[in-house]
Design a protein around this motif. Structure first.
Motif, PDB file in Angstrom:
ATOM      1  N   UNK A  40       0.657  13.673 -15.115  1.00 33.09           N
ATOM      2  CA  UNK A  40      -0.133  13.557 -13.888  1.00 33.09           C
ATOM      3  C   UNK A  40      -1.603  13.667 -14.266  1.00 33.09           C
ATOM      4  N   UNK A  41      -2.417  12.838 -13.617  1.00 27.71           N
ATOM      5  CA  UNK A  41      -3.843  12.799 -13.923  1.00 27.71           C
ATOM      6  C   UNK A  41      -4.605  13.289 -12.706  1.00 27.71           C
ATOM      7  N   UNK A  42      -5.422  14.322 -12.916  1.00 23.63           N
ATOM      8  CA  UNK A  42      -6.252  14.864 -11.841  1.00 23.63           C
ATOM      9  C   UNK A  42      -7.719  14.704 -12.228  1.00 23.63           C
ATOM     10  N   UNK A  43      -8.602  14.992 -11.303  1.00 20.09           N
ATOM     11  CA  UNK A  43     -10.030  14.804 -11.560  1.00 20.09           C
ATOM     12  C   UNK A  43     -10.545  15.671 -12.700  1.00 20.09           C
ATOM     13  N   UNK A  44     -10.135  16.942 -12.743  1.00 21.68           N
ATOM     14  CA  UNK A  44     -10.676  17.851 -13.761  1.00 21.68           C
ATOM     15  C   UNK A  44      -9.633  18.383 -14.739  1.00 21.68           C
ATOM     16  N   UNK A  45      -8.380  17.954 -14.569  1.00 24.60           N
ATOM     17  CA  UNK A  45      -7.324  18.428 -15.460  1.00 24.60           C
ATOM     18  C   UNK A  45      -6.226  17.379 -15.564  1.00 24.60           C
ATOM     19  N   UNK A  46      -5.333  17.618 -16.518  1.00 25.85           N
ATOM     20  CA  UNK A  46      -4.227  16.698 -16.739  1.00 25.85           C
ATOM     21  C   UNK A  46      -2.951  17.511 -16.934  1.00 25.85           C
ATOM     22  N   UNK A  47      -1.851  17.036 -16.337  1.00 26.22           N
ATOM     23  CA  UNK A  47      -0.547  17.667 -16.481  1.00 26.22           C
ATOM     24  C   UNK A  47       0.148  16.973 -17.639  1.00 26.22           C
ATOM     25  N   UNK A  48       0.500  17.743 -18.668  1.00 25.88           N
ATOM     26  CA  UNK A  48       1.101  17.181 -19.875  1.00 25.88           C
ATOM     27  C   UNK A  48       2.378  17.928 -20.231  1.00 25.88           C
ATOM     28  N   UNK A  49       3.209  17.291 -21.056  1.00 24.60           N
ATOM     29  CA  UNK A  49       4.387  17.954 -21.605  1.00 24.60           C
ATOM     30  C   UNK A  49       4.491  17.624 -23.081  1.00 24.60           C
ATOM     31  N   UNK A  50       4.959  18.607 -23.854  1.00 22.34           N
ATOM     32  CA  UNK A  50       5.139  18.407 -25.287  1.00 22.34           C
ATOM     33  C   UNK A  50       6.176  17.322 -25.521  1.00 22.34           C
ATOM     34  N   UNK A  51       5.980  16.511 -26.560  1.00 24.88           N
ATOM     35  CA  UNK A  51       6.970  15.484 -26.894  1.00 24.88           C
ATOM     36  C   UNK A  51       8.293  16.149 -27.236  1.00 24.88           C
ATOM     37  N   UNK A  52       9.368  15.641 -26.667  1.00 22.82           N
ATOM     38  CA  UNK A  52      10.690  16.158 -26.973  1.00 22.82           C
ATOM     39  C   UNK A  52      11.075  17.410 -26.212  1.00 22.82           C
ATOM     40  N   UNK A  53      10.158  17.940 -25.423  1.00 25.37           N
ATOM     41  CA  UNK A  53      10.454  19.132 -24.633  1.00 25.37           C
ATOM     42  C   UNK A  53      10.016  18.879 -23.202  1.00 25.37           C
ATOM     43  N   UNK A  54      10.528  19.645 -22.302  1.00 27.60           N
ATOM     44  CA  UNK A  54      10.166  19.475 -20.896  1.00 27.60           C
ATOM     45  C   UNK A  54       9.218  20.566 -20.406  1.00 27.60           C
ATOM     46  N   UNK A  55       8.537  21.232 -21.327  1.00 20.09           N
ATOM     47  CA  UNK A  55       7.593  22.261 -20.933  1.00 20.09           C
ATOM     48  C   UNK A  55       6.295  21.601 -20.469  1.00 20.09           C
ATOM     49  N   UNK A  56       6.003  21.707 -19.192  1.00 23.94           N
ATOM     50  CA  UNK A  56       4.798  21.108 -18.618  1.00 23.94           C
ATOM     51  C   UNK A  56       3.712  22.162 -18.495  1.00 23.94           C
ATOM     52  N   UNK A  57       2.474  21.690 -18.685  1.00 27.48           N
ATOM     53  CA  UNK A  57       1.330  22.583 -18.574  1.00 27.48           C
ATOM     54  C   UNK A  57       0.149  21.761 -18.045  1.00 27.48           C
ATOM     55  N   UNK A  58      -0.711  22.401 -17.277  1.00 21.28           N
ATOM     56  CA  UNK A  58      -1.924  21.760 -16.779  1.00 21.28           C
ATOM     57  C   UNK A  58      -3.083  22.275 -17.607  1.00 21.28           C
ATOM     58  N   UNK A  59      -3.862  21.360 -18.181  1.00 22.10           N
ATOM     59  CA  UNK A  59      -5.000  21.746 -19.017  1.00 22.10           C
ATOM     60  C   UNK A  59      -6.241  20.965 -18.596  1.00 22.10           C
ATOM     61  N   UNK A  60      -7.391  21.556 -18.826  1.00 20.72           N
ATOM     62  CA  UNK A  60      -8.672  20.895 -18.583  1.00 20.72           C
ATOM     63  C   UNK A  60      -8.861  19.818 -19.658  1.00 20.72           C
ATOM     64  N   UNK A  61      -9.630  18.807 -19.346  1.00 21.82           N
ATOM     65  CA  UNK A  61      -9.858  17.708 -20.286  1.00 21.82           C
ATOM     66  C   UNK A  61     -10.528  18.151 -21.586  1.00 21.82           C
ATOM     67  N   UNK A  62     -11.293  19.218 -21.536  1.00 21.84           N
ATOM     68  CA  UNK A  62     -11.960  19.689 -22.759  1.00 21.84           C
ATOM     69  C   UNK A  62     -10.970  20.216 -23.795  1.00 21.84           C
TER      70      UNK A  62
END
Length: 143
Positions: A40-62
């Motif tokens: 998921x792409x947000x204005x100030x952060x992005x929701x990502x998951x590790x390859x091969x795992x379903x652990x999702x985390x929201x991180x700032x673009x920096x």
């Protein structure tokens, strides 16, 4: 990185910083990139998951970075080295790959498109989608 560079499904790197004290009272800093998929792409952060795992985390673009294209990444996408040239090809598409790790042209669906400065995995994924309408995804490794 900026939101406008990304699409859902792009592979980018999440930064991990390791700081280690040294004997001379300095601190050695290493930055590692963990490949992750954009969910998921947000204005100030992005929701990502590790390859091969379903652990999702929201991180700032920096805290995310582009992953440089390497022969290993092209192979993970299913491209194979052409015997005569420094090219990677799949069934319908070929890519001219030059040193230092910059794509210079792509042959897709019978048309040659020349370009410069495609240096990162997510740029290759975006270009592949723009030219073919299909997603460039990682191939599962056969055992």
């Amino acid at each position: 990185m900026e939101a406008k560079e990304l699409r859902i499904g792009n592979i980018i790197g999440r930064q991990f910083i390791n700081r280690r004290p040294q004997q001379d009272n300095t601190v050695k800093t290493d930055i590692f990139l963990e490949p992750c998929t954009v969910n998921e792409i947000k204005e100030s952060s992005v929701n990502i998951s590790d390859l091969g795992r379903n652990m999702r985390v929201i991180v700032q673009y920096e805290y995310v970075s582009p992953i440089p294209i390497t022969p290993e990444w092209l192979e993970r996408f299913g491209f194979k080295k052409h015997l005569a040239f420094e090219k990677r090809i799949d069934e319908k598409n070929s890519i001219a790959y030059s040193v230092p790790n910059t794509l210079t042209s792509i042959y897709t669906m019978g048309a040659l498109v020349q370009f410069c400065h495609i240096k990162y995995v997510h740029q290759l994924q975006n270009l592949f989608y723009a030219l073919t309408g299909g997603e460039l995804t990682l191939k599962t490794e056969s055992k």
